[in-house]
Write an enzyme that holds these catalytic residues in place. Sequence first.
Site, PDB file in Angstrom:
ATOM      1  NE  ARG A  45       0.226   1.472   3.383  1.00 22.88           N
ATOM      2  CZ  ARG A  45       1.205   2.363   3.569  1.00 22.88           C
ATOM      3  NH1 ARG A  45       2.552   1.980   3.562  1.00 22.88           N
ATOM      4  NH2 ARG A  45       0.862   3.469   3.755  1.00 22.88           N
ATOM      5  N   GLY A  46       0.279   2.384   0.021  1.00 23.97           N
ATOM      6  CA  GLY A  46       1.027   3.572  -0.545  1.00 23.97           C
ATOM      7  C   GLY A  46       1.041   3.785  -1.731  1.00 23.97           C
ATOM      8  CB  ALA A  47       0.283   6.979  -3.665  1.00 16.26           C
ATOM      9  NE  ARG A  88      -6.261   0.874  -1.643  1.00  9.68           N
ATOM     10  CZ  ARG A  88      -5.489   1.491  -0.552  1.00  9.68           C
ATOM     11  NH1 ARG A  88      -4.039   1.271  -0.464  1.00  9.68           N
ATOM     12  NH2 ARG A  88      -5.996   2.065   0.322  1.00  9.68           N
ATOM     13  CD  GLN A 195      -2.863   2.694   6.856  1.00 10.10           C
ATOM     14  OE1 GLN A 195      -3.275   3.217   7.946  1.00 10.10           O
ATOM     15  NE2 GLN A 195      -3.449   2.420   5.897  1.00 10.10           N
ATOM     16  CG  ASP A 236      -3.193   7.957  -1.081  1.00  7.32           C
ATOM     17  OD1 ASP A 236      -3.135   8.570   0.010  1.00  7.32           O
ATOM     18  OD2 ASP A 236      -2.651   6.965  -1.457  1.00  7.32           O
ATOM     19  CG  ASN A 246      -2.147  11.466   2.486  1.00  6.69           C
ATOM     20  OD1 ASN A 246      -1.761  10.589   2.055  1.00  6.69           O
ATOM     21  ND2 ASN A 246      -1.810  11.862   3.738  1.00  6.69           N
ATOM     22  CE  LYS A 247      -5.008   5.750   4.497  1.00 10.16           C
ATOM     23  NZ  LYS A 247      -6.092   4.615   3.981  1.00 10.16           N
TER      24      LYS A 247
HETATM   25  O1  MRU Z   1      -4.370   3.126   2.243  1.00 10.48           O
HETATM   26  P1  MRU Z   1      -2.869   3.352   2.154  1.00 10.48           P
HETATM   27  O2  MRU Z   1      -2.049   2.855   3.360  1.00 10.48           O
HETATM   28  O3  MRU Z   1      -2.498   2.987   0.955  1.00 10.48           O
HETATM   29  O4  MRU Z   1      -2.846   5.020   2.357  1.00 10.48           O
HETATM   30  C1  MRU Z   1      -1.551   5.558   2.074  1.00 10.48           C
HETATM   31  C2  MRU Z   1      -1.575   6.929   2.263  1.00 10.48           C
HETATM   32  O5  MRU Z   1      -2.481   7.780   2.429  1.00 10.48           O
HETATM   33  C3  MRU Z   1      -0.035   7.546   2.099  1.00 10.48           C
HETATM   34  O6  MRU Z   1       0.038   8.727   2.926  1.00 10.48           O
HETATM   35  C4  MRU Z   1       0.025   7.965   0.578  1.00 10.48           C
HETATM   36  O7  MRU Z   1      -0.127   6.915  -0.295  1.00 10.48           O
HETATM   37  C5  MRU Z   1       1.470   8.478   0.343  1.00 10.48           C
HETATM   38  S1  MRU Z   1       2.499   7.273   0.512  1.00 10.48           S
HETATM   39  C6  MRU Z   1       3.933   7.882  -0.164  1.00 10.48           C
END
Ligand code: MRU
Length: 354
Positions: A45-47, A88, A195, A236, A246-247
Site C-alpha cells: 500500500r502507499g501510492a 484502488r 499505518q 495519494d 491523502n489518508k
Molecule cells: O491506504 P493506504 O495505506 O494505501 O494509504 C496511504 C497513504 O495515504 C499515504 O499517505 C500516501 O499513499 C502517500 S505514500 C508516499
Amino acid sequence: MVKSIEWVAGKVIMLDQSKLPCKVTYIECTGYKKVAEGIKKLWIRGAPAIGIAAAMGVALGAQDIRATSYEGFMKSIETIFSEMLATRPTAVNIRWAVQRIRRVLMQKRNEPVSRLKVILIEEAKTILREDIEVNRAIGRWGAEFIKDGDTILTHCNAGALATGGYGTATAPMLVAKEQGKRFQVIADETRPVLQGARLTAWELMQEGIPVTLIPDNTAGALMQRGEINLAIVGTDRTARNGDVANKIGTYTVAVLCKEHRIPFYVAAPLSSIDFSISSGKFIPIEERGPEEVTHVFGKCRIAPVGVNARNIAFDVTPRKYVTAIITEKGAFRPKDLKCLMMSKTDPDEFRFRP
Ligand code: MRU
C-alpha cells in the site's frame, strides 16, 4: 532500509504490510492476479508503491500472453491494465504507471512480442529505481524546512514501505538526519488500519529517528501546547490546483495546523500529481469495508455485532490549508504547482523556500 517490493528471478516479492509489525513475511507473486490481490488487500500500500506493484504486475502478466502479434499482445495487456486500475481508485500512481507503460509499448510497436515482454520487465524495474531517486530529491528539498530541535507531526505511512524506498514524507526526515539535525517525529496512529502505529513508528525506529506514537485525537492537544513545529504528510493524488487527497484524517490535521499557525507540508512526487484534474472534487475516494473499523487485524471485534460503520479511506485537504507541496523539482505553494506543467517555465521562479 526496508524494501516493500522487488522483482526477483521472474517473480514479484512483496513484504506483507498487513502483518507488520508483528510478522515480517514476504509474498511471492508468480501471476498478475496475485499482485492485484495484494494491492486490494493492502499487502502492499502507499501510492508510489502500488504504482510500482502495478507495473511489476503488468510485466508478470505479460510473460504469460500467448499472442504473437502486437495487436493481440496489446489486447491482452489492456485486460491486465484494467484489473490493476480497478484495485484502488484514489492513488493516481497506478494510472500513471499504466500510462507510462502504454507509451513505451507504443514506441516499441515494431519490436517482436518476445522483446516487448523483456521491455516491460525493464520498465517496471526502472520505475522502482526512479522512485527511489525521486524520493531522495524530495528529501533534499524538504529537509530545508526542518530545523534543529523541531518536532514533526506525520499521518499515515508515507515512508519507505509506501514507496520503492526512502519514502516521500519521511525523505526530508532522513536527509535532515544525514545533515546532523536533531529532531523528533510524532506519528498519528491512523485509524482504522493503523499505518502510523504499525508502519511509520516501526520504520522510523529502525532508522534511529526518535518517534512518539499518539492516538489520532491527540494531535490538536499537542499543537495547543506548542509541542508541534511542522507537519509533513504524503499524498495519494494531488490536483493541479494543489488540493491534496491523502489518508483519512489528513484534512483534520491540516485544519488544526492552520488554527495553530503550524506549517503543513505535503511531500508529493510528480507521479502522485494529477495535472488532468482542476481540483480535489474530481478525486475518486475509496470506501472500504466496515470490518476494518469494527475489527482490529480482521479478527478482534471492537464494536457491537450489527453496528453501522463507515470506512472512508481518504479525504481531500483544500489547498488553502497547505503551506507547500514538496516535489522532486522543489517545493511550491499550491497555487504555483501548475508551473511544473509548463515546459518553458523555469520552476526556480516559483520555488518556495524557508
Ligand atoms: O491506504 P493506504 O495505506 O494505501 O494509504 C496511504 C497513504 O495515504 C499515504 O499517505 C500516501 O499513499 C502517500 S505514500 C508516499
